[in-house]
Design a protein around this motif. Structure first.
Motif, PDB file in Angstrom:
ATOM      1  N   GLY A  79       0.812  -1.212   0.000  1.00 38.26           N
ATOM      2  CA  GLY A  79       0.000   0.000   0.000  1.00 38.26           C
ATOM      3  C   GLY A  79       0.850   1.270   0.000  1.00 38.26           C
ATOM      4  N   LEU A  80       2.117   1.128   0.337  1.00 37.04           N
ATOM      5  CA  LEU A  80       3.032   2.274   0.345  1.00 37.04           C
ATOM      6  C   LEU A  80       3.918   2.271  -0.905  1.00 37.04           C
ATOM      7  N   ASN A  81       3.564   1.441  -1.873  1.00 32.38           N
ATOM      8  CA  ASN A  81       4.342   1.284  -3.109  1.00 32.38           C
ATOM      9  C   ASN A  81       5.756   0.792  -2.827  1.00 32.38           C
TER      10      ASN A  81
HETATM   11  C1  LIG Z   1       1.483   4.380  -5.316  1.00 33.86           C
HETATM   12  O1  LIG Z   1       1.574   4.465  -6.723  1.00 33.86           O
HETATM   13  C2  LIG Z   1       0.344   4.768  -7.347  1.00 33.86           C
HETATM   14  C3  LIG Z   1       0.554   4.671  -8.837  1.00 33.86           C
HETATM   15  O2  LIG Z   1       1.813   5.144  -9.219  1.00 33.86           O
HETATM   16  C4  LIG Z   1      -0.114   6.151  -6.909  1.00 33.86           C
HETATM   17  O3  LIG Z   1      -1.334   6.450  -7.485  1.00 33.86           O
HETATM   18  C5  LIG Z   1      -0.264   6.146  -5.378  1.00 33.86           C
HETATM   19  O4  LIG Z   1      -0.577   7.456  -4.919  1.00 33.86           O
HETATM   20  C6  LIG Z   1       1.025   5.703  -4.721  1.00 33.86           C
HETATM   21  N1  LIG Z   1       0.793   5.550  -3.294  1.00 33.86           N
HETATM   22  C7  LIG Z   1       1.636   6.000  -2.376  1.00 33.86           C
HETATM   23  C8  LIG Z   1       1.249   5.757  -0.952  1.00 33.86           C
HETATM   24  O5  LIG Z   1       2.659   6.615  -2.660  1.00 33.86           O
END
Ligand SMILES: *[C@@H]1O[C@H](CO)[C@@H](O)[C@H](O)[C@H]1NC(C)=O
Ligand SMILES: *[C@@H]1O[C@H](CO)[C@@H](O)[C@H](O)[C@H]1NC(C)=O
Ligand SMILES: *[C@@H]1O[C@H](CO)[C@@H](O)[C@H](O)[C@H]1NC(C)=O
Ligand SMILES: *[C@@H]1O[C@H](CO)[C@@H](O)[C@H](O)[C@H]1NC(C)=O
Length: 266
Positions: A79-81
């Motif tokens: 969820g935090l990429n």
């Molecule tokens: C994770 O990546 C997605 C797509 O790139 C983006 O929309 C989202 O805001 C990101 N989430 C975080 C927590 O950075």
């Protein structure tokens, strides 16, 4: 959580193995066999604050080894990429080396940290929390090392035989934005002192396997996964693979990948 599960599993495996050894010893009427070789070491765990969330992490330091293995497996990472990973810090030579294992290949880089820096940091974090702000970027778009380069690397850093069991070793370089003839994405992971974004070839989401067929391994620039190994699956706790098996699988993979995709022009 997963790290705890691993520790529990390890204890169970150890108990079973010891019981087995004792049984065998009794059956033969001779000396009981010693317990299997399992790593002794220090375990650290902490919560890291990331963008206002908290993720659980742990580290394992095998006794007398100059190695530090950090484990970042928290369910909340996605969820935090961020991606799950095991990060091996090998301080056994004057040129410390870091091996990052996540979805398959092992990404190699170096560090300016010392063994003592990391231990001091882990001591400070253990049982508590940490937050890091450093961000690093690495270029991980090169092809896996060919066999003739993997061998000397493993000779110099024997810990890599386990850490890079998948068989594909990618040497990263500083990311200076080199143009590459394919799409890329970032593999972002937490390391001891911050966050590392590794630029890698864009991974093609796994298509459903056709009935009775196989997916084409050349779709994946890294080549087929050599063994069914979970991302970041435990380093140093399992595996009886011999060097010859390791090297032959590496060789196959490298050839396949090289044929499927010419090396990027640098
Ligand atoms: C994770 O990546 C997605 C797509 O790139 C983006 O929309 C989202 O805001 C990101 N989430 C975080 C927590 O950075
Ligand atoms: C880390 O903390 C745990 C629990 O507080 C403790 O059992 C463990 O021994 C500590 N590790 C080290 C290396 O001090
Ligand atoms: C280590 O320090 C040198 C010199 O300050 C710097 O150029 C290099 O990027 C650093 N390496 C890492 C991995 O931080
Ligand atoms: C991490 O966040 C918690 C609250 O979410 C806070 O209590 C703690 O002090 C923070 N730790 C660090 C090292 O910033």
């Amino acid at each position: 959580m997963e790290a705890k599960t691993c520790v529990v599993l390890l204890a169970l495996v150890a108990a079973a193995a010891v019981a087995d050894a004792q049984r065998n010893g009794r059956n033969r009427g001779g000396k009981p066999r010693g317990p299997p070789q399992l790593p002794d070491g220090d375990v650290y765990s902490w919560a890291r604050n990331v963008s206002g969330s908290s993720v659980d992490e742990s580290a394992f330091v095998p006794t007398g080894s100059n190695l530090i293995i950090m484990r970042s497996f928290d369910e909340g990472l996605r969820g935090l990429n961020l991606s799950r990973a095991s990060i091996l810090y090998d301080f056994s030579t004057p040129s410390p080396l870091v091996a990052i294992g996540s979805f398959g290949p092992c990404f190699i880089t170096n560090t300016n940290l010392t063994y003592q820096d990391v231990i001091d940091e882990l001591d400070a974090r253990n049982g508590s929390s940490a937050s890091t702000t450093a961000e690093f970027r690495l270029d991980g778009t090169s092809l896996p090392l060919p066999l003739e380069q993997v061998r000397p690397l493993y000779d110099n850093y024997p810990s890599l035989r386990r850490a890079c069991r998948d068989g594909r070793v990618i040497m990263t370089t500083p990311d200076v934005g080199n143009a590459v003839p394919f799409e890329t994405e970032d593999l972002t992971i937490l390391v001891v002192d911050g966050t590392v974004a590794i630029r890698i070839p864009k991974r093609i989401p796994r298509a459903p396997r056709p009935i009775g067929g196989f997916t084409n391994p050349s779709q994946n620039r890294f080549g087929p996964r050599v063994q069914g190994r979970r991302p970041g699956q435990d380093l140093f706790t399992t595996g009886t693979q011999t060097p010859s098996q390791e090297t032959s699988t590496t060789s196959t993979t490298t050839t396949t990948t090289a044929n499927a995709n010419p090396p990027p022009s640098v």
